[in-house]
Write a protein that holds these residues in place. Structure first.
Motif, PDB file in Angstrom:
ATOM      1  N   LYS A  32       0.831  -1.210   0.000  1.00 21.02           N
ATOM      2  CA  LYS A  32       0.000   0.000   0.000  1.00 21.02           C
ATOM      3  C   LYS A  32       0.865   1.258   0.000  1.00 21.02           C
ATOM      4  CE  LYS A  32      -2.541  -1.335   3.615  1.00 21.02           C
ATOM      5  NZ  LYS A  32      -3.522  -1.175   4.687  1.00 21.02           N
ATOM      6  N   ALA A  33       0.271   2.333  -0.509  1.00 21.21           N
ATOM      7  CA  ALA A  33       0.973   3.617  -0.512  1.00 21.21           C
ATOM      8  C   ALA A  33       1.000   4.182   0.908  1.00 21.21           C
ATOM      9  CB  ALA A  33       0.280   4.595  -1.452  1.00 21.21           C
ATOM     10  N   THR A  34       2.060   4.893   1.215  1.00 18.86           N
ATOM     11  CA  THR A  34       2.184   5.522   2.525  1.00 18.86           C
ATOM     12  C   THR A  34       1.190   6.677   2.618  1.00 18.86           C
ATOM     13  OG1 THR A  34       4.534   4.982   2.505  1.00 18.86           O
ATOM     14  CG2 THR A  34       3.811   6.620   4.110  1.00 18.86           C
ATOM     15  N   PRO A  35       0.443   6.762   3.727  1.00 13.83           N
ATOM     16  CA  PRO A  35      -0.526   7.855   3.857  1.00 13.83           C
ATOM     17  C   PRO A  35       0.138   9.227   3.762  1.00 13.83           C
ATOM     18  CG  PRO A  35      -0.869   6.206   5.565  1.00 13.83           C
ATOM     19  CD  PRO A  35       0.395   5.844   4.853  1.00 13.83           C
ATOM     20  N   LYS A  36      -0.612  10.197   3.245  1.00 11.71           N
ATOM     21  CA  LYS A  36      -0.066  11.543   3.024  1.00 11.71           C
ATOM     22  C   LYS A  36       0.378  12.214   4.320  1.00 11.71           C
ATOM     23  CE  LYS A  36      -2.608  12.488  -1.202  1.00 11.71           C
ATOM     24  NZ  LYS A  36      -1.632  12.670  -2.217  1.00 11.71           N
ATOM     25  N   TYR A  37      -0.347  11.991   5.415  1.00 10.71           N
ATOM     26  CA  TYR A  37       0.039  12.645   6.667  1.00 10.71           C
ATOM     27  C   TYR A  37       1.370  12.101   7.198  1.00 10.71           C
ATOM     28  CZ  TYR A  37      -1.841   8.610   9.228  1.00 10.71           C
ATOM     29  OH  TYR A  37      -2.079   7.348   9.708  1.00 10.71           O
ATOM     30  N   ILE A  38       1.675  10.854   6.929  1.00  6.95           N
ATOM     31  CA  ILE A  38       2.965  10.287   7.337  1.00  6.95           C
ATOM     32  C   ILE A  38       4.081  10.909   6.500  1.00  6.95           C
ATOM     33  CG2 ILE A  38       4.350   8.176   7.470  1.00  6.95           C
ATOM     34  CD1 ILE A  38       2.176   8.330   9.590  1.00  6.95           C
ATOM     35  N   LEU A  39       3.855  11.081   5.204  1.00 12.35           N
ATOM     36  CA  LEU A  39       4.851  11.734   4.356  1.00 12.35           C
ATOM     37  C   LEU A  39       5.066  13.181   4.795  1.00 12.35           C
ATOM     38  CD1 LEU A  39       3.726  10.368   0.866  1.00 12.35           C
ATOM     39  CD2 LEU A  39       5.703   9.655   2.232  1.00 12.35           C
ATOM     40  N   TYR A  40       3.965  13.861   5.159  1.00 12.56           N
ATOM     41  CA  TYR A  40       4.069  15.239   5.646  1.00 12.56           C
ATOM     42  C   TYR A  40       4.898  15.295   6.925  1.00 12.56           C
ATOM     43  CZ  TYR A  40       2.699  19.600   7.875  1.00 12.56           C
ATOM     44  OH  TYR A  40       2.714  20.801   8.522  1.00 12.56           O
ATOM     45  N   LEU A  41       4.607  14.406   7.873  1.00 13.02           N
ATOM     46  CA  LEU A  41       5.372  14.381   9.126  1.00 13.02           C
ATOM     47  C   LEU A  41       6.841  14.080   8.871  1.00 13.02           C
ATOM     48  CD1 LEU A  41       2.901  12.548  11.537  1.00 13.02           C
ATOM     49  CD2 LEU A  41       3.499  14.976  11.512  1.00 13.02           C
ATOM     50  N   GLY A  42       7.125  13.231   7.899  1.00  8.19           N
ATOM     51  CA  GLY A  42       8.509  12.920   7.557  1.00  8.19           C
ATOM     52  C   GLY A  42       9.269  14.128   7.028  1.00  8.19           C
ATOM     53  N   LYS A  43       8.528  15.081   6.438  1.00  5.65           N
ATOM     54  CA  LYS A  43       9.176  16.283   5.917  1.00  5.65           C
ATOM     55  C   LYS A  43       9.338  17.360   6.987  1.00  5.65           C
ATOM     56  CE  LYS A  43       7.715  15.732   1.153  1.00  5.65           C
ATOM     57  NZ  LYS A  43       6.889  16.234   0.071  1.00  5.65           N
ATOM     58  N   VAL A  44       8.350  17.531   7.858  1.00  4.80           N
ATOM     59  CA  VAL A  44       8.388  18.665   8.794  1.00  4.80           C
ATOM     60  C   VAL A  44       9.003  18.344  10.154  1.00  4.80           C
ATOM     61  CG1 VAL A  44       6.439  19.814   7.689  1.00  4.80           C
ATOM     62  CG2 VAL A  44       6.017  18.297   9.625  1.00  4.80           C
TER      63      VAL A  44
END
Length: 108
Positions: A32-44
């Protein structure tokens, strides 16, 4: 602590560490694709952590006394310059730390 309490503490810590490291693989399967909020947290979050570390490191510096924060400012400047130049986090942190440690020994 008794020997049994020490062994129990070490065992609990080992289990919690293993679960903490395995949890992302259990929650986010490879298909499955990684949820967008997890990708956001990984950036900020990395930037937020570094911001908090800078504030924490400078909270007790007395800019109007002693060395006026020169070692701290030089260490931060060295970290920033090396990171902009090389884009290697470990090298940036290591050289900034070395600059700071040398200055507090030489000037202090």
């Amino acid at each position: 602590m008794t020997v049994e309490e020490r062994i129990a503490t070490i065992a609990i810590l080992a289990i919690v560490t293993a679960l903490t490291r395995a949890l992302p693989f259990l929650v986010f399967s490879a298909g499955k694709a990684t949820p967008k909020y997890i990708l956001y947290l990984g950036k900020v979050l990395p930037l937020a952590v570094f911001g908090m570390l800078v504030v924490y490191c400078l909270k007790d510096v007395k800019f109007l006394e002693g060395l006026h924060g020169l070692p701290e400012i030089a260490g931060i400047a060295a970290t920033i310059l090396v990171h902009v130049w090389r884009r290697q986090m470990f090298l940036s942190i290591a050289l900034g730390t070395i600059v700071y440690m040398v200055l507090i020994r030489v000037l202090g």
